[in-house]
Write a protein that holds these residues in place. Structure first.
Motif, PDB file in Angstrom:
ATOM      1  N   PHE A 127       0.812  -1.211   0.000  1.00  0.00           N
ATOM      2  CA  PHE A 127       0.000   0.000   0.000  1.00  0.00           C
ATOM      3  C   PHE A 127       0.847   1.263   0.000  1.00  0.00           C
ATOM      4  O   PHE A 127       0.329   2.356  -0.260  1.00  0.00           O
ATOM      5  N   ALA A 128       2.135   1.144   0.301  1.00  0.00           N
ATOM      6  CA  ALA A 128       2.957   2.347   0.409  1.00  0.00           C
ATOM      7  C   ALA A 128       4.317   2.098  -0.222  1.00  0.00           C
ATOM      8  O   ALA A 128       4.902   1.027  -0.064  1.00  0.00           O
ATOM      9  N   GLU A 129       4.783   3.089  -0.939  1.00  0.00           N
ATOM     10  CA  GLU A 129       6.145   3.113  -1.450  1.00  0.00           C
ATOM     11  C   GLU A 129       6.673   4.526  -1.248  1.00  0.00           C
ATOM     12  O   GLU A 129       5.914   5.443  -0.916  1.00  0.00           O
ATOM     13  N   TYR A 130       7.960   4.677  -1.406  1.00  0.00           N
ATOM     14  CA  TYR A 130       8.525   6.012  -1.262  1.00  0.00           C
ATOM     15  C   TYR A 130       9.620   6.202  -2.293  1.00  0.00           C
ATOM     16  O   TYR A 130      10.104   5.229  -2.905  1.00  0.00           O
ATOM     17  N   MET A 250      12.713   8.429   2.094  1.00  0.00           N
ATOM     18  CA  MET A 250      11.326   8.519   2.587  1.00  0.00           C
ATOM     19  C   MET A 250      10.588   9.710   1.993  1.00  0.00           C
ATOM     20  O   MET A 250       9.815  10.391   2.667  1.00  0.00           O
ATOM     21  N   VAL A 251      10.774   9.962   0.708  1.00  0.00           N
ATOM     22  CA  VAL A 251      10.092  11.065   0.025  1.00  0.00           C
ATOM     23  C   VAL A 251       8.730  10.564  -0.458  1.00  0.00           C
ATOM     24  O   VAL A 251       8.644   9.486  -1.062  1.00  0.00           O
ATOM     25  N   PRO A 252       7.641  11.296  -0.223  1.00  0.00           N
ATOM     26  CA  PRO A 252       6.326  10.823  -0.679  1.00  0.00           C
ATOM     27  C   PRO A 252       6.234  10.760  -2.193  1.00  0.00           C
ATOM     28  O   PRO A 252       6.912  11.511  -2.913  1.00  0.00           O
ATOM     29  N   GLN A 268      16.831   8.989  -9.104  1.00  0.00           N
ATOM     30  CA  GLN A 268      15.572   8.770  -8.402  1.00  0.00           C
ATOM     31  C   GLN A 268      15.292   7.272  -8.341  1.00  0.00           C
ATOM     32  O   GLN A 268      15.528   6.553  -9.309  1.00  0.00           O
ATOM     33  N   GLU A 269      14.786   6.833  -7.217  1.00  0.00           N
ATOM     34  CA  GLU A 269      14.471   5.417  -7.031  1.00  0.00           C
ATOM     35  C   GLU A 269      13.144   5.299  -6.291  1.00  0.00           C
ATOM     36  O   GLU A 269      12.864   6.077  -5.376  1.00  0.00           O
ATOM     37  N   ILE A 270      12.331   4.335  -6.700  1.00  0.00           N
ATOM     38  CA  ILE A 270      11.063   4.046  -6.019  1.00  0.00           C
ATOM     39  C   ILE A 270      11.224   2.748  -5.240  1.00  0.00           C
ATOM     40  O   ILE A 270      11.641   1.724  -5.792  1.00  0.00           O
ATOM     41  N   ILE A 271      10.903   2.791  -3.930  1.00  0.00           N
ATOM     42  CA  ILE A 271      11.092   1.646  -3.041  1.00  0.00           C
ATOM     43  C   ILE A 271       9.728   1.130  -2.567  1.00  0.00           C
ATOM     44  O   ILE A 271       9.014   1.841  -1.847  1.00  0.00           O
ATOM     45  N   PRO A 272       9.308  -0.093  -2.945  1.00  0.00           N
ATOM     46  CA  PRO A 272       8.115  -0.689  -2.324  1.00  0.00           C
ATOM     47  C   PRO A 272       8.382  -0.850  -0.821  1.00  0.00           C
ATOM     48  O   PRO A 272       9.450  -1.318  -0.428  1.00  0.00           O
ATOM     49  N   THR A 386      -1.113   7.487  -0.511  1.00  0.00           N
ATOM     50  CA  THR A 386      -0.573   6.773   0.648  1.00  0.00           C
ATOM     51  C   THR A 386       0.847   7.245   0.947  1.00  0.00           C
ATOM     52  O   THR A 386       1.573   7.699   0.065  1.00  0.00           O
ATOM     53  N   TYR A 387       1.242   7.092   2.210  1.00  0.00           N
ATOM     54  CA  TYR A 387       2.584   7.502   2.631  1.00  0.00           C
ATOM     55  C   TYR A 387       2.817   6.955   4.027  1.00  0.00           C
ATOM     56  O   TYR A 387       1.890   6.861   4.840  1.00  0.00           O
ATOM     57  N   LEU A 388       4.057   6.571   4.309  1.00  0.00           N
ATOM     58  CA  LEU A 388       4.441   6.144   5.646  1.00  0.00           C
ATOM     59  C   LEU A 388       5.900   6.459   5.832  1.00  0.00           C
ATOM     60  O   LEU A 388       6.749   6.011   5.049  1.00  0.00           O
TER      61      LEU A 388
END
Length: 392
Positions: A127-130, A250-252, A268-272, A386-388
């Motif tokens: 539900f969240a990635e950053y 931890m960037v939204p 830039q990288e997207i982390i599940p 979503t964000y965490l």
């Protein structure tokens, strides 16, 4: 085998299993701190006599959802001795945890997975990635003079939490932090903090960061307006004589910084990240704020699969009134009417959290049935992000 909560004298056997499973060793200071915060009633274990075979922890937490606060059960520390694996212990613990969370009114559950496919089998879904940025000094945002002031070393929790709450409450899934959480999990270690105060003296942004090896690593960058964002970035840029780059973690996912840079060609990288699942579908849906329905109520019949939490499984009639309030009615097993949509609890969790949209799930066959019904559900579900920032 016995499934029960841990006792107060079982800290050591619990810690030994965690150290072995997660490959770490507590220092004497860390062990003392862990013992101080040990709450045995949150731990559930499977025992063979007095021997702990497997365990998990249910952490009572709260999260922001549609601007409201919901109770959430955080699953952590799932561990089994290697000789006890593949005996169904973790399955038993997870299904028991779902029942416990339902009994406690925790309509949502989050966890950080060691294996995404494994936890999908029990109903959790991403539900969240950053995003992560690596920004060389030559590509920093332009410096600018702001009317307020920058103050380093602010560790006043009410000040930081006030900014944090105003920022994260617009997202789905961000954690409600109490003072203990700030002290133990956010402000621990040797990091630095900085707060921006407006010309009127109002705190409107903060950053938590570390300096190491010619790099500034920013763990939290929280701001309430562009003035605060610009001021904080100017503060970072003023380190250009001692750093070569900023590493932002931890960037939204809705962050727009690259577009705003003079040269947006940065790494830039997207982390599940975390997984979520709806624990109690009826209770969750009836707390959810749908889009208001013009002139008349909207109704859909939805078939839900959830082997790990059978109280969610079956046929449901979803009714949403003119104010956006919902009722979820379980239909009898001999129901012979039309079924508009079919799905599983994982897909519903991703959908209601705001991570995926109904028509996108329909397109990949995670939500099946009448395309018109999927379009109707699309119009009923408000957009959300979503964000965490936290970890447990």
């Amino acid at each position: 085998m016995e499934l029960r909560q841990l006792r107060s004298d079982e800290f050591e056997i619990s810690t030994k299993l965690s150290e072995y499973a997660f490959q770490y060793t507590l220092t004497p200071e860390q062990r003392e701190s862990s013992l101080k915060h040990f709450k045995p009633e949150r731990f559930w274990g499977i025992f063979d006599g007095e021997e702990l075979q497997a365990k998990l922890t249910i952490i009572p937490l709260q999260v922001y959802m549609q601007g409201k606060i919901l109770d959430m059960g955080g699953i952590a520390g799932v561990a089994t001795w290697p000789e006890n694996r593949r005996q169904g212990h973790v399955s038993t613990l997870l299904k028991h945890a779902l029942q416990e969370m339902k009994n406690n009114g925790q309509t949502l559950s989050f966890l950080h997975p060691f294996s995404i496919p494994f936890y999908r089998k029990f109903g959790w879904e991403l539900f969240a990635e950053y995003k992560k940025y690596v920004i060389p000094a030559a590509k920093f945002p332009r410096k600018a003079e702001m009317p307020g002031r920058i103050v380093r070393g602010v560790d006043d929790i009410p000040t930081l939490d006030g900014i944090y709450q105003a920022y994260v409450s617009r997202y789905h899934g961000t954690l409600v932090r109490d003072e203990g959480w700030w002290k133990r999990f956010v402000l621990q270690g040797d990091g630095h903090s900085v707060v921006y105060y407006s010309a009127e003296g109002k705190p409107t942004g903060y950053a938590l960061y570390e300096l190491k090896d010619k790099e500034l690593v920013c763990d939290e960058f929280v701001y309430l307006n562009e003035e605060a964002r610009t001021a904080l970035w100017t503060f970072f840029a003023n380190h250009d004589s001692r750093i070569e780059q900023v590493n932002m973690v931890m960037v939204p996912m809705d962050d727009q910084l690259p577009f705003m840079l003079p040269d947006p060609r940065i790494t830039q990288e997207i982390i599940p990240y975390f997984m979520a699942r709806i624990v109690d579908l009826k209770s969750f849906v009836e707390q959810y704020a749908f889009e208001a329905q013009a002139h008349h109520a909207a109704e859909l019949t939805v078939e839900v699969e959830d082997p790990a939490a059978p109280w969610n499984a079956g046929l449901w009639k979803l009714s949403v009134n003119e104010e956006g309030r919902a009722k979820l009615l379980e239909l009898p097993s001999d129901y012979e009417g039309p079924v508009d949509l079919s799905t599983d609890i994982q897909s519903l969790s991703a959908l209601f959290m705001g991570y995926k949209r109904p028509q996108a799930l329909h397109a990949i066959h995670r939500l099946t049935g009448n395309p018109a019904a999927a379009a109707q559900l699309e119009s009923m579900i408000p957009a959300g992000q979503t964000y965490l920032l936290d970890f447990f």
